[in-house]
Design a protein around this motif. Structure first.
Motif, short mmCIF file in Angstrom:
data_model
loop_
_atom_site.label_atom_id
_atom_site.label_comp_id
_atom_site.label_asym_id
_atom_site.label_seq_id
_atom_site.Cartn_x
_atom_site.Cartn_y
_atom_site.Cartn_z
N ALA A 82 23.85 37.87 6.12
CA ALA A 82 24.13 37.07 7.32
C ALA A 82 23.83 35.60 7.06
N PHE A 83 22.79 35.34 6.26
CA PHE A 83 22.48 33.95 5.90
C PHE A 83 23.65 33.30 5.17
N GLN A 84 24.25 34.02 4.23
CA GLN A 84 25.38 33.45 3.49
C GLN A 84 26.51 33.05 4.44
N ARG A 85 26.79 33.90 5.42
CA ARG A 85 27.85 33.59 6.37
C ARG A 85 27.43 32.46 7.31
N PHE A 86 26.19 32.47 7.74
CA PHE A 86 25.66 31.43 8.63
C PHE A 86 25.67 30.07 7.92
N HIS A 87 25.19 30.06 6.69
CA HIS A 87 25.16 28.85 5.86
C HIS A 87 26.55 28.25 5.71
N ALA A 88 27.54 29.10 5.39
CA ALA A 88 28.92 28.62 5.23
C ALA A 88 29.48 28.10 6.55
N ALA A 89 29.17 28.79 7.65
CA ALA A 89 29.70 28.39 8.96
C ALA A 89 29.14 27.05 9.40
N LEU A 90 27.84 26.81 9.18
CA LEU A 90 27.25 25.54 9.61
C LEU A 90 27.85 24.36 8.86
N PHE A 91 28.12 24.54 7.56
CA PHE A 91 28.75 23.45 6.82
C PHE A 91 30.22 23.29 7.21
N ALA A 92 30.90 24.39 7.50
CA ALA A 92 32.30 24.30 7.91
C ALA A 92 32.45 23.60 9.26
N ARG A 93 31.42 23.73 10.11
CA ARG A 93 31.46 23.14 11.46
C ARG A 93 30.49 21.97 11.57
N GLN A 94 30.23 21.31 10.47
CA GLN A 94 29.23 20.24 10.43
C GLN A 94 29.58 19.09 11.38
N PRO A 95 28.64 18.70 12.26
CA PRO A 95 28.90 17.54 13.12
C PRO A 95 28.75 16.25 12.32
N ASP A 96 29.33 15.19 12.85
CA ASP A 96 29.16 13.89 12.22
C ASP A 96 27.72 13.44 12.40
N GLU A 97 27.17 12.79 11.38
CA GLU A 97 25.76 12.38 11.44
C GLU A 97 25.49 11.40 12.58
N SER A 98 26.52 10.67 13.03
CA SER A 98 26.33 9.70 14.11
C SER A 98 26.81 10.24 15.45
N ALA A 99 27.00 11.54 15.56
CA ALA A 99 27.47 12.14 16.81
C ALA A 99 26.48 11.87 17.94
N ALA A 100 27.00 11.79 19.15
CA ALA A 100 26.14 11.55 20.31
C ALA A 100 25.30 12.77 20.64
N THR A 101 25.84 13.95 20.39
CA THR A 101 25.11 15.19 20.64
C THR A 101 25.30 16.14 19.45
N PHE A 102 24.37 17.07 19.31
CA PHE A 102 24.42 18.03 18.21
C PHE A 102 24.27 19.44 18.76
N PRO A 103 24.68 20.45 18.00
CA PRO A 103 24.56 21.83 18.47
C PRO A 103 23.13 22.14 18.92
N SER A 104 23.04 22.82 20.06
CA SER A 104 21.73 23.18 20.61
C SER A 104 21.17 24.41 19.91
N ASP A 105 19.93 24.75 20.24
CA ASP A 105 19.34 25.97 19.68
C ASP A 105 20.14 27.20 20.09
N ASP A 106 20.59 27.22 21.34
CA ASP A 106 21.38 28.36 21.82
C ASP A 106 22.68 28.49 21.05
N GLU A 107 23.28 27.35 20.68
CA GLU A 107 24.51 27.40 19.89
C GLU A 107 24.23 27.89 18.47
N LEU A 108 23.07 27.55 17.94
CA LEU A 108 22.69 28.06 16.63
C LEU A 108 22.47 29.57 16.69
N VAL A 109 21.88 30.03 17.78
CA VAL A 109 21.69 31.47 17.97
C VAL A 109 23.04 32.17 18.03
#
Length: 267
Positions: A172-199
């Protein structure tokens, strides 16, 4: 560990990189923001003394926590011990007379670092196949360079969440790791994924329900927040093969064959 290639430490008033200079083909150009991999800056403080003038130089950590003392992660007795997430097949090739893998890749990444995302795009599939074939073990270490010492920063929360998922299920980590990089927010974004979104993303990756409490708690966050200091790295991605930095070879020529060529040196 070697200094990352020819680009070296940033000079005053120059753009800061995360380990890949702008001229490297195939990698995104550096952003104009001031975030980067430099962790320390020297600030000159001139103190006037009654009998004269004394100069005092104070060394300060660049990643000062933005939320005050309550959000500082380092304990009084030092950084939280750092650990890696090992991915290896049961039949991984080992050194003669040892249970230690013959070839171990150690990868330091920040989930908000755009060069890390590009590195995974280029090399991720090949690394996954090498793991499955038993040719290498990969130790992923999630760090926070762009979190600037704030334990509530996305870099910290995402890295900590990855450890939660890996502790429950490495597939599951391998899939989670790939998904977070595939959906990476811009470093200067106004908001970032919440804890609930990470869950929610962890659940999509196949992690058990038990990871929810781990992700929404503060578990692993001190470790990720202190990881740069604990590991001694100064840029992401940092890639080692059996302890030797091979980042230059991989980042200057972003092609899966560059990794395969490096593995030829492992007898």
């Amino acid at each position: 560990m070697t200094q990352p290639g020819p680009w070296g430490p940033p000079q005053p008033n120059q753009p800061q990189y995360y380990g890949v200079p702008q001229q490297f083909p195939g990698f995104p150009p550096p952003k104009k923001s001031r975030t980067g991999w430099v962790l320390f800056a020297v600030i000159a403080v001139i103190a006037l003394v009654a009998a004269g003038v004394a100069a005092m130089i104070v060394l300060r950590h660049e990643n000062t926590p933005v939320g005050g003392a309550a959000e500082t992660s380092s304990a009084a007795d030092g950084p939280t011990p750092l650990r890696s997430i090992r991915l290896a097949a049961p039949n991984v090739a080992t050194k003669p007379g040892s249970a230690e893998p013959k070839a171990t890749l150690t990868v330091y990444e920040d989930f908000l670092c755009p060069f890390c995302a590009r590195f995974e795009q280029v090399y991720g599939p090949t690394m996954s196949k090498l793991i499955a074939d038993g040719r290498v073990a990969v130790d992923y270490t999630m760090v926070s360079i762009l979190g600037r010492g704030d334990v509530k920063a996305y870099s910290v929360r995402a890295g900590a969440a990855a450890y939660c998922v890996a502790d429950a299920d490495t597939a599951a980590f391998q899939r989670f790791h790939a998904a977070l990089f595939a959906r990476q927010p811009d470093e200067s974004a106004a908001t970032f994924p919440s804890d609930d979104e990470l869950v929610a993303q962890a659940e999509k990756a196949g992690a058990p329900d038990s990871v929810a409490d781990c992700i929404t708690s503060s578990k692993n966050r001190d470790m990720v927040n202190d990881a740069v200091k604990s590991s001694g790295i100064n840029s992401t991605p940092t890639v080692l093969l059996n302890g030797t930095d091979i980042g230059d070879a991989l980042l200057q020529h972003p092609d899966p064959q560059a990794l395969l060529d490096q593995l030829k040196s492992v007898n």
